[in-house]
Design an enzyme around this catalytic site. Sequence first.
Site, PDB file in Angstrom:
ATOM      1  N   LEU A  37       0.860  -1.181   0.000  1.00  0.00           N
ATOM      2  CA  LEU A  37       0.000   0.000   0.000  1.00  0.00           C
ATOM      3  C   LEU A  37       0.896   1.231   0.000  1.00  0.00           C
ATOM      4  O   LEU A  37       1.878   1.290   0.742  1.00  0.00           O
ATOM      5  CB  LEU A  37      -0.899   0.033   1.237  1.00  0.00           C
ATOM      6  CG  LEU A  37      -2.209  -0.761   1.203  1.00  0.00           C
ATOM      7  CD1 LEU A  37      -2.909  -0.670   2.558  1.00  0.00           C
ATOM      8  CD2 LEU A  37      -3.134  -0.254   0.106  1.00  0.00           C
ATOM      9  N   ASP A  38       0.560   2.217  -0.820  1.00  0.00           N
ATOM     10  CA  ASP A  38       1.326   3.455  -0.832  1.00  0.00           C
ATOM     11  C   ASP A  38       1.211   4.153   0.525  1.00  0.00           C
ATOM     12  O   ASP A  38       0.232   3.948   1.251  1.00  0.00           O
ATOM     13  CB  ASP A  38       0.820   4.385  -1.936  1.00  0.00           C
ATOM     14  CG  ASP A  38       1.148   3.866  -3.329  1.00  0.00           C
ATOM     15  OD1 ASP A  38       2.188   3.201  -3.475  1.00  0.00           O
ATOM     16  OD2 ASP A  38       0.366   4.129  -4.264  1.00  0.00           O
TER      17      ASP A  38
END
Length: 300
Positions: A37-38
């Site tokens: 996940l960013d």
Amino acid sequence: MDGILNINKPFGITSFDVVAKVRRIYSQKRVGHGGTLDPYATGVIPVFLGKSTRLIEYLSSVSKTYLAEIELGVETDSYDSEGEITFRKTCDYVTREMIYKTLMDFQGEIIQIPPMYSAVKHRGMRLYNLARQGIEVERIPRVATIYGIELLNYTSPVLRVRIECGHGTYIRSLAFDLGRKLGCGAYLKSLVREAYGQFNLTNSLDFADLEAAKCDGKLAGILLPLETAIGHLPRVSLDEENITRLVNGLEITLDRIDKPEAVAVYNAENSFVAIIQPETDGTWHPAKVFIRQSPKPDAN
């Protein structure tokens, strides 16, 4: 310890930071995560400890569900809120009906171009490293699968959508492409991963939960069993003879079973034993075994 944690990643940290925190809390080196996940994104990120890390590869076939906020009328170089603004245009003409119809174009298999700010490699270098140097290169289009996309709300210029998609889908690229189709540009304002296969936000844990479990001496008790990660795989229960063959690394023959890429094997006590994969000759070989061979009794 062996098991899985369903972590709710907070805003502003990387997926590697999540792994590092779990390593520290559990005092364990063998830890990995099941899907990046960013930093600006929040939500579900499965974290695997011990033997469960061998199951991470099987998550690639499960779907993910995201809640995304997309702002119209603006483009950024990273396609998200972290980038520099590169384009502005009024979106006053965009209606809910226009958005709904355009979103339908993203159902099923679609072609996406990865953002420059992504981990995809170009001639051995990560695209985000090139982007930080101001270098833009041509990216190879990729096929992504959108199983469902639902418009939840639109209050100009921001819309909220729920997206169920397959492995390798870039929600940032979807937001960018949506803006281009509407003619006004768009970027991904915020992103929450609500579900990833068997894992969802409802039963996720935050780091405060882990710290509390550590203080109470209950870290092992909050771990999910290994089979949580492979609930999407076909399963078969085998007798002791076949289980013994698998544990010893030998092939087995099964009747009346389809031949998917992988099957989860359980013993008579309903305990998860192994993952098997088919051979071209009709037999099945043990790809991963999660129990040890029992010692043979003395011959005396």
